[in-house]
Design a protein around this motif. Sequence first.
Motif: not given
Length: 213
Positions: A30, A33, A94-95, A98, A101-102, A168
């Motif tokens: 990403s 942040t 970027d989405h 995110w 990562s989640r 998110i």
Amino acid sequence: MYPMLARDVLDSVLNVADQTLRTLFAPARSARTPDLPADNAALTPGEKRHAAGLMRVNHAGEIAAQGLYRGQAALSRSPATREFLERAAGEEADHLAWCESRLTELDSRPSLLNPFWYLGSFGLGAAAAVLGDAVSLGFMTETEAQVEGHLASHLDRLPAGDLRSRKIVELMKSEEAGHAQAARARGAAELPAPIPTLMRVAARVMTGAAYWL
């Protein structure tokens, strides 16, 4: 002239191949942040599995978005439209990061069917671009409108205590709406009635499969 054209075509093919491999097999990164709440919610095992399933669906949707926008950009007629699509793809990347990562935080994984979602969406995006920039932008507008509704439904379905996932999804929903508005402002065409319906059916298949696989 012909050697130069052949070289340009080869460069384009290699670029598309590189983007595809990076999207499907490299860790997502990403450029931004997000400011997320602390991950201190005590989710039950069932809530954690459900949140992971929903975030896996969102991750698969972002994989599809990469394929769609890259396919559209590859065959767009206007350099300005191509730049707009590539910029949108960057925000969608970027989405993707995110969501990825989640999923890791939830001890889960992306969809096993991601190559299928990407390649199918790339083909759809390329086909839309062949029909002209206005139609291509129309596909973008309809896609983002449907995704916005889909994300709104996830806000209703995510565990109330999963504040990180919810944040998110809220950020993604806001930016998807912005992409749709920008595409309309650039002259997006209204798609014939059967096409949005078919897109909704395809989205149901993808979300149903990605939740589990």
